[in-house]
Write a protein that holds these residues in place. Structure first.
Motif, PDB file in Angstrom:
ATOM      1  N   GLN A 101     -10.808   4.792   0.197  1.00 54.07           N
ATOM      2  CA  GLN A 101     -10.238   4.325  -1.046  1.00 54.07           C
ATOM      3  C   GLN A 101      -8.903   5.068  -1.065  1.00 54.07           C
ATOM      4  O   GLN A 101      -7.759   4.613  -1.512  1.00 54.07           O
ATOM      5  CB  GLN A 101     -11.220   4.538  -2.195  1.00 54.07           C
ATOM      6  CG  GLN A 101     -12.178   3.346  -2.103  1.00 54.07           C
ATOM      7  CD  GLN A 101     -11.698   2.046  -2.651  1.00 54.07           C
ATOM      8  OE1 GLN A 101     -10.384   2.029  -2.689  1.00 54.07           O
ATOM      9  NE2 GLN A 101     -12.641   1.018  -3.056  1.00 54.07           N
ATOM     10  N   TYR A 102      -9.051   6.427  -1.082  1.00 49.97           N
ATOM     11  CA  TYR A 102      -7.709   7.329  -1.109  1.00 49.97           C
ATOM     12  C   TYR A 102      -6.723   7.071  -0.228  1.00 49.97           C
ATOM     13  O   TYR A 102      -5.606   6.926  -0.346  1.00 49.97           O
ATOM     14  CB  TYR A 102      -8.269   8.895  -1.008  1.00 49.97           C
ATOM     15  CG  TYR A 102      -7.128   9.844  -0.969  1.00 49.97           C
ATOM     16  CD1 TYR A 102      -6.566  10.215  -2.380  1.00 49.97           C
ATOM     17  CD2 TYR A 102      -6.693  10.266   0.015  1.00 49.97           C
ATOM     18  CE1 TYR A 102      -5.642  11.005  -2.522  1.00 49.97           C
ATOM     19  CE2 TYR A 102      -5.455  11.115  -0.083  1.00 49.97           C
ATOM     20  CZ  TYR A 102      -4.887  11.526  -1.449  1.00 49.97           C
ATOM     21  OH  TYR A 102      -3.606  12.473  -1.289  1.00 49.97           O
ATOM     22  N   LEU A 103      -7.200   6.992   1.205  1.00 52.80           N
ATOM     23  CA  LEU A 103      -6.026   6.877   2.290  1.00 52.80           C
ATOM     24  C   LEU A 103      -5.361   5.526   2.128  1.00 52.80           C
ATOM     25  O   LEU A 103      -4.357   5.307   2.405  1.00 52.80           O
ATOM     26  CB  LEU A 103      -6.812   7.084   3.690  1.00 52.80           C
ATOM     27  CG  LEU A 103      -7.400   8.632   3.849  1.00 52.80           C
ATOM     28  CD1 LEU A 103      -8.406   8.571   5.188  1.00 52.80           C
ATOM     29  CD2 LEU A 103      -6.246   9.702   3.862  1.00 52.80           C
ATOM     30  N   SER A 104      -6.111   4.566   1.875  1.00 55.55           N
ATOM     31  CA  SER A 104      -5.662   3.249   1.631  1.00 55.55           C
ATOM     32  C   SER A 104      -4.733   3.184   0.589  1.00 55.55           C
ATOM     33  O   SER A 104      -3.679   2.398   0.757  1.00 55.55           O
ATOM     34  CB  SER A 104      -6.750   2.034   1.298  1.00 55.55           C
ATOM     35  OG  SER A 104      -7.678   1.918   2.480  1.00 55.55           O
ATOM     36  N   ARG A 105      -4.587   4.059  -0.613  1.00 52.57           N
ATOM     37  CA  ARG A 105      -3.868   4.002  -1.611  1.00 52.57           C
ATOM     38  C   ARG A 105      -2.550   4.852  -1.331  1.00 52.57           C
ATOM     39  O   ARG A 105      -1.646   4.552  -1.766  1.00 52.57           O
ATOM     40  CB  ARG A 105      -4.552   4.196  -3.196  1.00 52.57           C
ATOM     41  CG  ARG A 105      -5.199   2.752  -3.450  1.00 52.57           C
ATOM     42  CD  ARG A 105      -6.428   3.316  -4.359  1.00 52.57           C
ATOM     43  NE  ARG A 105      -6.684   1.870  -4.947  1.00 52.57           N
ATOM     44  CZ  ARG A 105      -7.495   0.928  -4.141  1.00 52.57           C
ATOM     45  NH1 ARG A 105      -8.086   1.303  -2.931  1.00 52.57           N
ATOM     46  NH2 ARG A 105      -7.939  -0.140  -4.579  1.00 52.57           N
ATOM     47  N   LYS A 106      -2.965   5.947  -0.733  1.00 50.99           N
ATOM     48  CA  LYS A 106      -1.855   6.935  -0.422  1.00 50.99           C
ATOM     49  C   LYS A 106      -0.858   6.333   0.377  1.00 50.99           C
ATOM     50  O   LYS A 106       0.210   6.830   0.144  1.00 50.99           O
ATOM     51  CB  LYS A 106      -2.673   8.073  -0.032  1.00 50.99           C
ATOM     52  CG  LYS A 106      -1.632   9.282  -0.028  1.00 50.99           C
ATOM     53  CD  LYS A 106      -1.430   9.831  -1.407  1.00 50.99           C
ATOM     54  CE  LYS A 106      -0.358  11.189  -1.610  1.00 50.99           C
ATOM     55  NZ  LYS A 106      -0.233  11.270  -2.905  1.00 50.99           N
ATOM     56  N   GLN A 107      -1.074   5.489   1.223  1.00 49.87           N
ATOM     57  CA  GLN A 107      -0.292   4.797   2.077  1.00 49.87           C
ATOM     58  C   GLN A 107       0.758   3.948   1.402  1.00 49.87           C
ATOM     59  O   GLN A 107       1.930   3.570   1.801  1.00 49.87           O
ATOM     60  CB  GLN A 107      -1.165   3.956   3.151  1.00 49.87           C
ATOM     61  CG  GLN A 107      -1.398   4.678   4.534  1.00 49.87           C
ATOM     62  CD  GLN A 107      -0.290   5.277   5.343  1.00 49.87           C
ATOM     63  OE1 GLN A 107       0.374   4.786   5.987  1.00 49.87           O
ATOM     64  NE2 GLN A 107       0.259   6.441   5.077  1.00 49.87           N
ATOM     65  N   LYS A 376       4.835   0.134   1.634  1.00 49.98           N
ATOM     66  CA  LYS A 376       4.458   0.889   2.842  1.00 49.98           C
ATOM     67  C   LYS A 376       5.145   2.430   2.486  1.00 49.98           C
ATOM     68  O   LYS A 376       6.062   2.371   1.803  1.00 49.98           O
ATOM     69  CB  LYS A 376       4.915   0.272   4.010  1.00 49.98           C
ATOM     70  CG  LYS A 376       6.428   0.234   4.184  1.00 49.98           C
ATOM     71  CD  LYS A 376       6.660  -0.604   5.678  1.00 49.98           C
ATOM     72  CE  LYS A 376       8.223  -0.697   5.665  1.00 49.98           C
ATOM     73  NZ  LYS A 376       8.441  -1.555   7.198  1.00 49.98           N
ATOM     74  N   ARG A 377       4.859   3.225   3.259  1.00 51.43           N
ATOM     75  CA  ARG A 377       5.347   4.674   2.933  1.00 51.43           C
ATOM     76  C   ARG A 377       6.292   4.985   4.114  1.00 51.43           C
ATOM     77  O   ARG A 377       5.793   4.808   5.467  1.00 51.43           O
ATOM     78  CB  ARG A 377       4.360   5.442   3.298  1.00 51.43           C
ATOM     79  CG  ARG A 377       4.713   7.175   2.912  1.00 51.43           C
ATOM     80  CD  ARG A 377       3.634   8.245   2.750  1.00 51.43           C
ATOM     81  NE  ARG A 377       2.920   7.787   1.477  1.00 51.43           N
ATOM     82  CZ  ARG A 377       3.430   8.345   0.070  1.00 51.43           C
ATOM     83  NH1 ARG A 377       4.216   9.032   0.041  1.00 51.43           N
ATOM     84  NH2 ARG A 377       2.517   7.891  -0.897  1.00 51.43           N
ATOM     85  N   VAL A 524       8.006   2.146  -0.486  1.00 47.90           N
ATOM     86  CA  VAL A 524       8.838   1.180  -0.606  1.00 47.90           C
ATOM     87  C   VAL A 524       7.991   0.021  -0.906  1.00 47.90           C
ATOM     88  O   VAL A 524       6.951  -0.486  -0.101  1.00 47.90           O
ATOM     89  CB  VAL A 524       9.857   0.938   0.487  1.00 47.90           C
ATOM     90  CG1 VAL A 524      10.443  -0.461   0.463  1.00 47.90           C
ATOM     91  CG2 VAL A 524      10.593   2.224   0.831  1.00 47.90           C
ATOM     92  N   SER A 525       8.437  -0.691  -1.967  1.00 46.16           N
ATOM     93  CA  SER A 525       7.358  -1.909  -2.192  1.00 46.16           C
ATOM     94  C   SER A 525       8.496  -3.110  -2.459  1.00 46.16           C
ATOM     95  O   SER A 525       9.622  -3.047  -2.891  1.00 46.16           O
ATOM     96  CB  SER A 525       6.580  -1.816  -3.753  1.00 46.16           C
ATOM     97  OG  SER A 525       6.087  -0.816  -3.550  1.00 46.16           O
ATOM     98  N   THR A 526       7.837  -4.677  -1.943  1.00 46.55           N
ATOM     99  CA  THR A 526       8.631  -5.675  -2.112  1.00 46.55           C
ATOM    100  C   THR A 526       7.683  -6.659  -2.582  1.00 46.55           C
ATOM    101  O   THR A 526       6.452  -6.813  -2.370  1.00 46.55           O
ATOM    102  CB  THR A 526       9.123  -5.988  -0.922  1.00 46.55           C
ATOM    103  OG1 THR A 526       8.130  -5.899   0.241  1.00 46.55           O
ATOM    104  CG2 THR A 526      10.163  -4.981  -0.401  1.00 46.55           C
TER     105      THR A 526
END
Length: 735
Positions: A101-107, A376-377, A524-526
Motif C-alpha cells: 500500500q505504501y509503495l503504491s501510493r508513494k509512486q 507518476k514520480r 506529475v498528475s494528469t
C-alpha cells in the motif's frame, strides 16, 4: 452478576466501511481490528483517535487493509501503544500488505500518513499465536483468556474467542464455511451458546453459486478472452484472496503467460510457502506424503515492476495485479491501458470498496467513459532542481549553525570546569569549611555552576561520579565474546533499509531500489477520460459465507446475545429481523460510538472446593477433562469466600447421568469394528437382524438446538439386544 461486557463500534456499522470495534470485558478494553479503506481518509479514524490511548490490547482478524490498514497510523499519530495479537500469517502477510500500500501510493503521491518505519514500529508490538492457543492476561486483565480459531476467508484469518469466568465472547467477521483449495472452512459452528457473538451482515443478502460452477465459469471466461486475442486483468489484494485465484490458475493452465504483479509478489509467495500448516488438509497431506508444495508455482510468474510486464512477449496474457479497488497500484495503470480495447477483459473477483473506481465500474458496466487521474514520480530538472538544492542548502546551513551554537555552549561549560583547582587537594585543618564551600558554592568555588547533581558532603570540590568498569578474567586472560568481533554482511545490508529487519532480510529488489533512490523528484498528475470498451465481469471469489450459510450457522451457534456489525443498512436490518425470529431474542446493531451493554443475565459465583470434600471424590476422564458428580452444601471460608463442604447427612440418590455425545455415523463404524452387521435405514441404525437404534428429540427449538434428545434402542430381548446395549453404554460416561 455476570461478566460485564460492552461493545462500541468505532467504524463499520450500517455500512461497508472498514472494521474497528471496542470490546470491554470487566473494564479491560480490546480494540478488535483496526481497519482503513483504500482512500486512507483520516476522518474515518476520528472515533478511534478519541479512545486509542485507553486501549489495553489489539486483536487482528485478517491480513488485509480493511482489518489492519490503520494500525501504523494509529500507533504513530493516535497514541495507540498497547500490545497487538494475531496469528503468524496475519502478522507476516499484513506487513506485506501495508508495504505494498505504501509503495503504491508513494509512486503517485506525496503520501505522508505513515512511512515504512512506522509500519515496522506498529508490527513490532505483535504477539503471534497459533490456532486454539490460549493466552492468559495478568494485571488489569486477570482472568481473561483469548484464543484464535479458524475463520477461513484469508490465510491466518481468525475468529477470536474471549473468555472470562466461563462466559465466552466470540468475534467472528468475514468467515467462510466452505473448504477451499488453500483453506479449511471455519470452526464457528463448534461454538454453541456463547454469551455474546459479534458478527457481520456484509453478505446477508447474497447467495453464491456452487464452488465448482464458479471455478469453471472463471476459467471459461479467461479462455474465451485469451483465444480471441485479448488480455485479462484481475485486480486483486496483495496477499489475501489472490492466493486462491493463483491455485485455480495453476490447476487449469492456459495457453498464455500468467503474471502476479505487486511490489512484494516474490516475498508474498516465499512466505506463503512456509505457511502450509495453516492451509487446507489437502495441501498439508500432499506435502507430508510427496513433499509437493502447492505454491511452487509452475504456470504463474512473479513480477515486481511494471517494466517487466511491458517487456513481456507480445500476445494475450493474464495479469493479477494490486490493488483490487483500482484506486492505486499496478492494476490502476494497467486498467487505463487496456480498457479501450474491446478484446480485453477486466475480471473482478470481489466487490469494490465504496466510492472506488472498481465499485463504480461494477455498478454501471461499460461501455462508458470514466475520468481517472494518472500520476507518476519524475526527477526534478532545470530551475526546479536548482530551487530544491538551494532550499536543501539553506536547511543544512541552519542545522550547521544550530549545531555550532550548541558546540560553543558545551565548550564554554568544559572551559569553566577546567578552571577549578585540584579537587584532590584537601585542607585537613579546615574540613568543615570545605564542606560548607561544597554545599553552598563557597568563596573558593563560587564561580562553579553545579547542575544535575549535588556533591557529596565530604568532598572538597564538585566531583563527577566514577564507575569502575570491571572485566571478567579466567586462566587465559580477559573473557571476550567472539560475536562482538564478527562483521555480519546481512546486518550491514539491513542497516540500509530499516524496515527489512522485521522481514528476516526478505524484500524484493524493486521496492528496495525505490526506497534507496534519493534523487529529488516530484509527482506529475494528469486527468484523463478513458473510454471503457473492454468487457467487465464480476465473479464472487471473496471467500465469505453467503446468506444461507450465515443464517444456518447462527441458528446452530445460538448465542445468548448477538451483535451485528459491518454491512449495508438493508442487509443489517434483514439479518437482524431474521435472527430475532429464529436465533435469539436479543439482537443489537448500534451506531458509531454508541455503546451496547451485553452483560450476561446469568449470575456467576466463584466457590472453593474444600479439601475434605475433594478427598472423597472419584474423577473419571472425559477427553482432556476429568469429571465427577458432587453432592455438597454451600458454606463460607474464614475470609468470606463461598466454599463447597461435605454434606452433614447422607447424600440423596440421584438419577444416573450419561455424559457424552453419540454420533450415529461414528457408532456405526464402532459396531462394524466389533463384527456387527449395521446399516442406515430411514434415519435409524439397523444393528444385526432384529435391533434398531435411533435418536429422538425436539429439533424445532429456537436457536436450532435439539433440546433433550433420547436414544431409543428397539428390538426383542435377545443376545444381540443386550450386546448392542452394552456397546452403546460404552460410548458414554456414567455418573
Amino acid at each position: 452478576m455476570g461478566t460485564s461486557v460492552q461493545v462500541t463500534p468505532l467504524c463499520g456499522v450500517y455500512n461497508e466501511n472498514p472494521l474497528s470495534y471496542l470490546i470491554s470485558i470487566d473494564g479491560f478494553t480490546f480494540l478488535v481490528d483496526c481497519g482503513w479503506n483504500d482512500h486512507f481518509d483520516p476522518s474515518l479514524l476520528q472515533p478511534l483517535s478519541r479512545v486509542a490511548t485507553t486501549v489495553d490490547a489489539v486483536l487482528l482478524s485478517h491480513p488485509d487493509t480493511l482489518h489492519l490498514g490503520a494500525l501504523p497510523y494509529a500507533v504513530k499519530q493516535l497514541g495507540l501503544s498497547s500490545p497487538v495479537y494475531a496469528t503468524e500469517p496475519v502478522f507476516r502477510l499484513g506487513l506485506l500488505t501495508m508495504y505494498d500500500q505504501y509503495l503504491s501510493r508513494k509512486q503517485v503521491s506525496e503520501f505522508d500518513l505513515f512511512t515504512l518505519d512506522d509500519i515496522d514500529s506498529a508490527f513490532q508490538n505483535v504477539t503471534r499465536l497459533t490456532y486454539s492457543q490460549n493466552h492468559h492476561f495478568s494485571g488489569k486483565g486477570e482472568g481473561i483468556v483469548i484464543s484464535p480459531h479458524v475463520a477461513g476467508h484469508l490465510l491466518g484469518g481468525t475468529i477470536w474467542k474471549i473468555s472470562k469466568d466461563g462466559e465466552d465472547v466470540i468475534y467472528a467477521v468475514d468467515f467462510n464455511h466452505r473448504k477451499e483449495k488453500h483453506l479449511n472452512g471455519t470452526v464457528l459452528e463448534s461454538f454453541v451458546r456463547p454469551a455474546v457473538l459479534i458478527t457481520d451482515a456484509y453478505n446477508a443478502l447474497n447467495n453464491q453459486l456452487p464452488t465448482k460452477q464458479r471455478e469453471r465459469g472463471f476459467i471459461d471466461a479467461i479462455k474465451k478472452t485469451v483465444e480471441a486475442g485479448g488480455n485479462v486483468l484481475i485486480p486483486v489484494d496483495t496477499a489475501g484472496r489472490v492466493l486462491e485465484l493463483i491455485l485455480i490458475l495453476e490447476e487449469s493452465p492456459l495457453n498464455c503467460p500468467i503474471y502476479f504483479l505487486t511490489y512484494v509478489a516474490s516475498s508474498t509467495i516465499d512466505y506463503v510457502k512456509s505457511f502450509l500448516e495453516w492451509m487446507s488438509d489437502n495441501i498439508a497431506k500432499s506435502f507430508e506424503h510427496t513433499r509437493d508444495n502447492a505454491f511452487l508455482l509452475k504456470h504463474v510468474s512473479l513480477l515486481i515492476n511494471k517494466n517487466d510486464l511491458d517487456n513481456a512477449p507480445a500476445g494475450p496474457k493474464v495479469v493479477l495485479a494490486s490493488m483490487a479497488s483500482l484506486e492505486a497500484g499496478f492494476a490502476h495503470d494497467i486498467f487505463v491501458e487496456w480498457a479501450t480495447d474491446t478484446k480485453n477483459l477486466i475480471l473482478f473477483t470481489e466487490r469494490g470498496q465504496f466510492a472506488t473506481l472498481a465499485r463504480m465500474l461494477q455498478a454501471d458496466p461499460p461501455p462508458k467513459a470514466v475520468k481517472v487521474t494518472m500520476s507518476k514520480r519524475v526527477p526534478l530538472v532545470g530551475d526546479e532542481l536548482l530551487a530544491y538544492e538551494e532550499e536543501q542548502n539553506r536547511i543544512k546551513k541552519e542545522e550547521a549553525m544550530k549545531a555550532s551554537i550548541i558546540k560553543e555552549e558545551e565548550s564554554k561549560a568544559v572551559h569553566a570546569s577546567e578552571n577549578v583547582g585540584d579537587p584532590m587537594v584537601i585542607d585537613a585543618s579546615n574540613t568543615q569549611a570545605s564542606q560548607e564551600a561544597a554545599g553552598s558554592h563557597g568563596a573558593r568555588y563560587r564561580d562553579i555552576f553545579i547542575d544535575g547533581f549535588v556533591p557529596p558532603p565530604n568532598s572538597a570540590a564538585p566531583m563527577f561520579p566514577f564507575y569502575e568498569n570491571a572485566s571478567e578474567w579466567d586462566d587465559f586472560g580477559e573473557v571476550i565474546n567472539p560475536d562482538d568481533y564478527v562483521i555480519k554482511d546481512d546486518d550491514m545490508d539491513q542497516g540500509a533499509l530499516p524496515f527489512v529487519s522485521n522481514m528476516d532480510g526478505k524484500l524484493d529488489e524493486g521496492p528496495a531500489s525505490l526506497i534507496l533512490d534519493m534523487k529529488p523528484s516530484k509527482v506529475v498528475s494528469t486527468e484523463l477520460t478513458v473510454q471503457v470498451k473492454c468487457s467487465l465481469i464480476y465473479m464472487d471469489f471473496e471467500g465469505r459465507a453467503d446468506s444461507r450459510a450465515i443464517k444456518s450457522i447462527l441458528a446452530h451457534v445460538a448465542p445468548l446475545k448477538l451483535v451485528l456489525v459491518r454491512g449495508s443498512a438493508e442487509a443489517t436490518e434483514h439479518l437482524k429481523q431474521h435472527c430475532l425470529k429464529n436465533v435469539c431474542p436479543q439482537v443489537y446493531a448500534s451506531q458509531i460510538e454508541e455503546t451496547i451493554d451485553v452483560t450476561s443475565d446469568l449470575c456467576a459465583y466463584k466457590v472453593q472446593l474444600s479439601e475434605k470434600l475433594m478427598s472423597n471424590v472419584l474423577f473419571k476422564k472425559l477427553g482432556d477433562y476429568e469429571i465427577a458428580w458432587i453432592d455438597a452444601e454451600v458454606g463460607k471460608t474464614e475470609n468470606g469466600m463461598l466454599s463447597l463442604l461435605p454434606l452433614s447427612t447422607s447424600a440423596p440418590p440421584h438419577k444416573s447421568v450419561l455424559v457424552g455425545d453419540l454420533k450415529l455415523a461414528d457408532f456405526k463404524q464402532f459396531l462394524a469394528s466389533k463384527g456387527v452387521q449395521v446399516e442406515f435405514a430411514g434415519g435409524a441404525l439397523r444393528c444385526g437382524e432384529y435391533v434398531t437404534l435411533r435418536k429422538v428429540g425436539d429439533a424445532s427449538q429456537k436457536g436450532g438446538l435439539s433440546g433433550t434428545q433420547q436414544i431409543v434402542l428397539e428390538g426383542p430381548l435377545c443376545e444381540d439386544y443386550y450386546k448392542i446395549r452394552d456397546y452403546l453404554y460404552s460410548q458414554f460416561y456414567l455418573l
